[in-house]
Design a protein around this motif. Structure first.
Motif, PDB file in Angstrom:
ATOM      1  N   ALA A  30       9.385  53.928  46.746  1.00 50.80           N
ATOM      2  CA  ALA A  30       8.058  53.932  47.370  1.00 50.80           C
ATOM      3  C   ALA A  30       7.676  55.344  47.812  1.00 50.80           C
ATOM      4  CB  ALA A  30       8.036  52.983  48.562  1.00 50.80           C
ATOM      5  N   ALA A  31       8.639  56.089  48.339  1.00 50.68           N
ATOM      6  CA  ALA A  31       8.371  57.476  48.763  1.00 50.68           C
ATOM      7  C   ALA A  31       8.006  58.342  47.572  1.00 50.68           C
ATOM      8  CB  ALA A  31       9.584  58.043  49.497  1.00 50.68           C
ATOM      9  N   LEU A  32       8.726  58.176  46.475  1.00 48.91           N
ATOM     10  CA  LEU A  32       8.419  58.955  45.273  1.00 48.91           C
ATOM     11  C   LEU A  32       7.041  58.601  44.720  1.00 48.91           C
ATOM     12  CD1 LEU A  32      11.908  58.860  43.530  1.00 48.91           C
ATOM     13  CD2 LEU A  32      10.777  60.876  44.489  1.00 48.91           C
ATOM     14  N   ALA A  33       6.679  57.324  44.754  1.00 50.12           N
ATOM     15  CA  ALA A  33       5.354  56.902  44.287  1.00 50.12           C
ATOM     16  C   ALA A  33       4.252  57.470  45.179  1.00 50.12           C
ATOM     17  CB  ALA A  33       5.269  55.377  44.247  1.00 50.12           C
ATOM     18  N   ALA A  34       4.468  57.438  46.485  1.00 48.34           N
ATOM     19  CA  ALA A  34       3.479  57.988  47.414  1.00 48.34           C
ATOM     20  C   ALA A  34       3.337  59.491  47.220  1.00 48.34           C
ATOM     21  CB  ALA A  34       3.878  57.682  48.854  1.00 48.34           C
ATOM     22  N   LEU A  35       4.443  60.143  46.964  1.00 46.09           N
ATOM     23  CA  LEU A  35       4.423  61.585  46.734  1.00 46.09           C
ATOM     24  C   LEU A  35       3.665  61.929  45.451  1.00 46.09           C
ATOM     25  CD1 LEU A  35       5.518  64.064  48.123  1.00 46.09           C
ATOM     26  CD2 LEU A  35       7.577  63.850  46.758  1.00 46.09           C
TER      27      LEU A  35
END
Length: 68
Positions: A30-35
């Motif tokens: 999720a963090a990578l997608a948000a980034l």
């Protein structure tokens, strides 16, 4: 903002994914997608700034040319 994104990407890719719990793996994904979304928004913002500069230049030129 670009520096913050780059630093965060570097940090996220240093995480040893083999030792993460499933919940941590989901959070990392999720963090990578948000980034990735933030990076894309920054690219869009840069393009909008360029368009704004062009339109401002055209407007100024029209004002000067129209005042002759």
């Amino acid at each position: 903002m670009a520096d913050t994104i780059a630093e965060t990407v570097d940090l996220l890719y240093t995480i040893d994914q083999d030792n993460l719990t499933p919940d941590q793996q989901i959070a990392l994904g999720a963090a990578l997608a948000a980034l990735a979304q933030a990076e894309r928004l920054e690219q869009i913002n840069e393009r909008l700034r360029s368009i704004h500069q062009v339109l401002t230049a055209w407007s100024l030129r029209a004002t000067v040319d129209g005042g002759r």
